[in-house]
Design a protein around this motif. Structure first.
Motif, short mmCIF file in Angstrom:
data_model
loop_
_atom_site.label_atom_id
_atom_site.label_comp_id
_atom_site.label_asym_id
_atom_site.label_seq_id
_atom_site.Cartn_x
_atom_site.Cartn_y
_atom_site.Cartn_z
N GLU A 3 42.02 24.67 -48.71
CA GLU A 3 41.69 25.68 -49.72
C GLU A 3 41.41 27.01 -49.02
OE1 GLU A 3 38.27 23.97 -51.55
OE2 GLU A 3 39.37 22.22 -52.25
N PRO A 4 41.52 28.12 -49.76
CA PRO A 4 41.30 29.44 -49.13
C PRO A 4 39.97 29.58 -48.39
CG PRO A 4 42.30 29.73 -51.28
CD PRO A 4 41.98 28.26 -51.14
N ALA A 5 38.89 29.07 -48.94
CA ALA A 5 37.60 29.16 -48.25
C ALA A 5 37.65 28.39 -46.93
CB ALA A 5 36.47 28.64 -49.13
N GLY A 6 38.32 27.27 -46.92
CA GLY A 6 38.46 26.48 -45.70
C GLY A 6 39.33 27.18 -44.67
N TRP A 7 40.35 27.89 -45.13
CA TRP A 7 41.20 28.66 -44.20
C TRP A 7 40.38 29.73 -43.51
CZ3 TRP A 7 45.32 29.89 -48.45
CH2 TRP A 7 45.98 28.72 -48.82
N ILE A 8 39.52 30.39 -44.29
CA ILE A 8 38.66 31.44 -43.74
C ILE A 8 37.71 30.84 -42.70
CG2 ILE A 8 36.81 33.09 -44.29
CD1 ILE A 8 38.25 33.43 -47.06
N GLN A 9 37.13 29.70 -43.03
CA GLN A 9 36.21 29.03 -42.09
C GLN A 9 36.94 28.63 -40.81
OE1 GLN A 9 34.86 26.00 -44.86
NE2 GLN A 9 32.76 26.78 -44.66
N ALA A 10 38.13 28.08 -40.95
CA ALA A 10 38.89 27.64 -39.77
C ALA A 10 39.25 28.84 -38.89
CB ALA A 10 40.15 26.90 -40.20
N LEU A 11 39.67 29.93 -39.50
CA LEU A 11 40.00 31.13 -38.74
C LEU A 11 38.76 31.69 -38.03
CD1 LEU A 11 42.02 33.33 -37.92
CD2 LEU A 11 41.41 34.53 -40.04
N SER A 12 37.64 31.71 -38.72
CA SER A 12 36.40 32.20 -38.13
C SER A 12 35.97 31.35 -36.95
CB SER A 12 35.28 32.22 -39.17
OG SER A 12 35.63 33.00 -40.27
N LEU A 13 36.05 30.04 -37.12
CA LEU A 13 35.68 29.14 -36.03
C LEU A 13 36.60 29.33 -34.84
CD1 LEU A 13 34.07 26.81 -34.82
CD2 LEU A 13 35.69 25.26 -35.90
N THR A 14 37.89 29.50 -35.11
CA THR A 14 38.85 29.71 -34.02
C THR A 14 38.52 30.97 -33.24
OG1 THR A 14 40.57 28.56 -35.27
CG2 THR A 14 41.30 30.01 -33.49
N VAL A 15 38.22 32.05 -33.95
CA VAL A 15 37.87 33.30 -33.28
C VAL A 15 36.57 33.13 -32.49
CG1 VAL A 15 37.19 35.72 -33.63
CG2 VAL A 15 39.12 34.76 -34.92
N ALA A 16 35.58 32.45 -33.07
CA ALA A 16 34.31 32.23 -32.37
C ALA A 16 34.51 31.40 -31.11
CB ALA A 16 33.30 31.56 -33.31
N CYS A 17 35.41 30.42 -31.17
CA CYS A 17 35.67 29.58 -29.99
C CYS A 17 36.54 30.29 -28.96
CB CYS A 17 36.31 28.26 -30.41
SG CYS A 17 35.14 27.18 -31.26
N LEU A 18 37.28 31.29 -29.38
CA LEU A 18 38.08 32.09 -28.44
C LEU A 18 37.28 33.28 -27.89
CD1 LEU A 18 41.55 32.14 -30.22
CD2 LEU A 18 40.92 30.89 -28.15
N ALA A 19 36.05 33.46 -28.36
CA ALA A 19 35.23 34.60 -27.93
C ALA A 19 35.07 34.70 -26.42
CB ALA A 19 33.88 34.57 -28.63
N PRO A 20 34.83 33.61 -25.70
CA PRO A 20 34.72 33.75 -24.24
C PRO A 20 36.01 34.28 -23.60
CG PRO A 20 33.80 31.66 -24.92
CD PRO A 20 34.49 32.24 -26.12
N LEU A 21 37.15 33.83 -24.11
CA LEU A 21 38.43 34.32 -23.59
C LEU A 21 38.61 35.80 -23.92
CD1 LEU A 21 40.82 33.23 -22.02
CD2 LEU A 21 41.89 32.62 -24.19
N LEU A 22 38.21 36.19 -25.12
CA LEU A 22 38.27 37.61 -25.51
C LEU A 22 37.38 38.44 -24.61
CD1 LEU A 22 39.18 39.83 -27.48
CD2 LEU A 22 37.28 39.17 -28.95
N MET A 23 36.17 37.94 -24.33
CA MET A 23 35.26 38.68 -23.45
C MET A 23 35.85 38.81 -22.05
SD MET A 23 32.76 39.61 -25.31
CE MET A 23 31.26 39.92 -24.44
N LEU A 24 36.53 37.77 -21.58
CA LEU A 24 37.18 37.82 -20.27
C LEU A 24 38.28 38.88 -20.27
CD1 LEU A 24 37.54 36.66 -17.41
CD2 LEU A 24 39.19 35.06 -18.39
N MET A 25 39.07 38.91 -21.33
CA MET A 25 40.14 39.91 -21.42
C MET A 25 39.56 41.32 -21.47
SD MET A 25 42.88 37.85 -23.88
CE MET A 25 42.71 39.04 -25.12
#
Length: 142
Positions: free
Chosen positions: A107-129
């Motif tokens: 569902e749309p709310a779940g898509w938003i949650q999944a995208l947010s979690l993905t970005v939060a889990c990629l945050a260390p890689l983003l900080m490295l970049m």
């Protein structure tokens, strides 16, 4: 990995999990009814991404080679911990079947949650970049 790096990764994962517990509880009990599920998921997403970026800043990233390994490890540990905790909360506390709980990602709310979690889990890689971009350019490099 050094003690400082271990502490940084642990702090990042811990901060993300606490943010999830607080935001998920508020979203499910208050905000879903007040502003609707997609808006509540977006609000929770902002909270999770902010926690991910804040926590990622606690991870020391000394050099590109070692930093990449730490960033990937931190993100993988955070994603694994989140998925385990999310499943346990749904099944044990909310008494929802795991299948029904995971169906929210269709569902749309779940898509938003999944995208947010993905970005939060990629945050260390983003900080490295970002830290790579901030490093001075070596004009003497071959």
């Amino acid at each position: 990995m050094t003690r400082g790096a271990t502490a940084g990764v642990s702090s990042y994962v811990g901060l993300l999990l606490v943010a999830y517990l607080v935001s998920g509880s508020l979203r499910a009990t208050v905000f879903d009814q007040l502003i609707g599920a997609p808006s509540a998921a977006a609000l929770e997403g902002l909270w999770l991404v902010s926690a991910g970026l804040s926590g990622a800043a606690l991870i020391p990233l000394p050099d590109p080679g070692e930093g990449l390994g730490r960033a990937v490890l931190a993100g993988a540990v955070a994603a694994s911990a989140f998925l385990c905790m999310d499943a346990l909360v749904a099944v044990m506390l909310c008494r929802i079947s795991l299948e029904r709980h995971l169906s929210r990602f269709t569902e749309p709310a779940g898509w938003i949650q999944a995208l947010s979690l993905t970005v939060a889990c990629l945050a260390p890689l983003l900080m490295l970049m970002l830290s790579e971009e901030a490093r001075p350019i070596d004009d003497n490099a071959g």
